[in-house]
Design an enzyme around this catalytic site. Structure first.
Site, PDB file in Angstrom:
ATOM      1  N   TYR A  91     -11.080 -41.860  27.319  1.00  0.00           N
ATOM      2  CA  TYR A  91     -10.317 -41.123  28.322  1.00  0.00           C
ATOM      3  C   TYR A  91     -11.112 -41.075  29.626  1.00  0.00           C
ATOM      4  O   TYR A  91     -10.552 -41.221  30.718  1.00  0.00           O
ATOM      5  CB  TYR A  91     -10.006 -39.702  27.826  1.00  0.00           C
ATOM      6  N   ASN A 114       3.222 -40.296  27.244  1.00  0.00           N
ATOM      7  CA  ASN A 114       3.618 -41.703  27.313  1.00  0.00           C
ATOM      8  C   ASN A 114       4.985 -41.898  26.644  1.00  0.00           C
ATOM      9  O   ASN A 114       5.128 -41.692  25.450  1.00  0.00           O
ATOM     10  CB  ASN A 114       2.562 -42.561  26.613  1.00  0.00           C
ATOM     11  N   CYS A 122      -1.331 -46.411  24.449  1.00  0.00           N
ATOM     12  CA  CYS A 122      -2.194 -45.226  24.455  1.00  0.00           C
ATOM     13  C   CYS A 122      -2.990 -45.129  23.153  1.00  0.00           C
ATOM     14  O   CYS A 122      -3.994 -44.422  23.097  1.00  0.00           O
ATOM     15  CB  CYS A 122      -1.394 -43.966  24.730  1.00  0.00           C
ATOM     16  N   HIS A 123      -2.588 -45.869  22.121  1.00  0.00           N
ATOM     17  CA  HIS A 123      -3.360 -45.871  20.877  1.00  0.00           C
ATOM     18  C   HIS A 123      -4.731 -46.515  21.081  1.00  0.00           C
ATOM     19  O   HIS A 123      -5.622 -46.328  20.258  1.00  0.00           O
ATOM     20  CB  HIS A 123      -2.587 -46.573  19.739  1.00  0.00           C
ATOM     21  N   GLU A 149      -4.907 -54.509  15.051  1.00  0.00           N
ATOM     22  CA  GLU A 149      -5.369 -55.337  16.164  1.00  0.00           C
ATOM     23  C   GLU A 149      -6.749 -55.940  15.879  1.00  0.00           C
ATOM     24  O   GLU A 149      -6.978 -57.122  16.124  1.00  0.00           O
ATOM     25  CB  GLU A 149      -5.365 -54.528  17.462  1.00  0.00           C
TER      26      GLU A 149
END
Length: 158
Positions: A91, A114, A122-123, A149
């Site tokens: 952040y 979001n 945002c993850h 990912e």
């Protein structure tokens, strides 16, 4: 004004895709659903791209989106779109990147607001020491998406 929605199954429930004038304006996670709306070419593209993402075959979404929020929120969401697939930012890093170095909490609130889950990633935003903190769809989903990912990259699928 062309406006509507369509709902499709997601691995832990459903995702509701809302559109206006040819662009996706909201993607919401839902546990259950009674009204699936009417699929369109646009929402079918969203559903197909989400499926490809979950299969590890897609790292970027190409469907048109329209970001709607405060100027600050939109600046945060644009910064989130620039985080590469499989990487994370804190952040604080996002706050510095958008010119608000003491705004990490405000960045967190923008992430919480979001409207386009997963598509605006945002993850991929974590706490200072890499800790998984808040996610509108729950920390288990955030953990799953980050693992997906990392695994996709480690297998060289993309």
């Amino acid at each position: 004004m062309d406006k509507g929605f369509s709902v499709f199954p997601f691995y832990t429930g459903y995702i509701r895709a809302e559109y206006e004038n040819g662009a996706i304006v909201a993607l919401h996670f839902m546990q259950d659903c009674k009204d699936f709306g009417t699929p369109t070419g646009l929402t079918e593209q969203v559903f197909r791209e989400f499926q490809e993402y979950l299969e590890g075959c897609r790292q970027e979404f190409t469907f048109p989106i329209l970001l709607r929020g405060t100027a600050f929120q939109e600046k945060v969401w644009e910064a989130l779109l620039a985080i590469p697939y499989g990487e994370v930012r804190t952040y604080g890093q996002i706050a510095k990147e958008i010119g608000c170095p003491k705004g990490s909490r405000a960045v967190g609130m923008a992430c919480n607001r979001n409207p386009l889950i997963i598509a605006v990633p945002c993850h991929r935003v974590v706490g200072t020491k890499g800790a998984l903190t808040g996610y509108a769809c729950g920390l288990p989903m955030k953990q799953d998406l980050l693992a997906l990912e990392r695994e996709t990259i480690s297998k060289g699928n993309l």
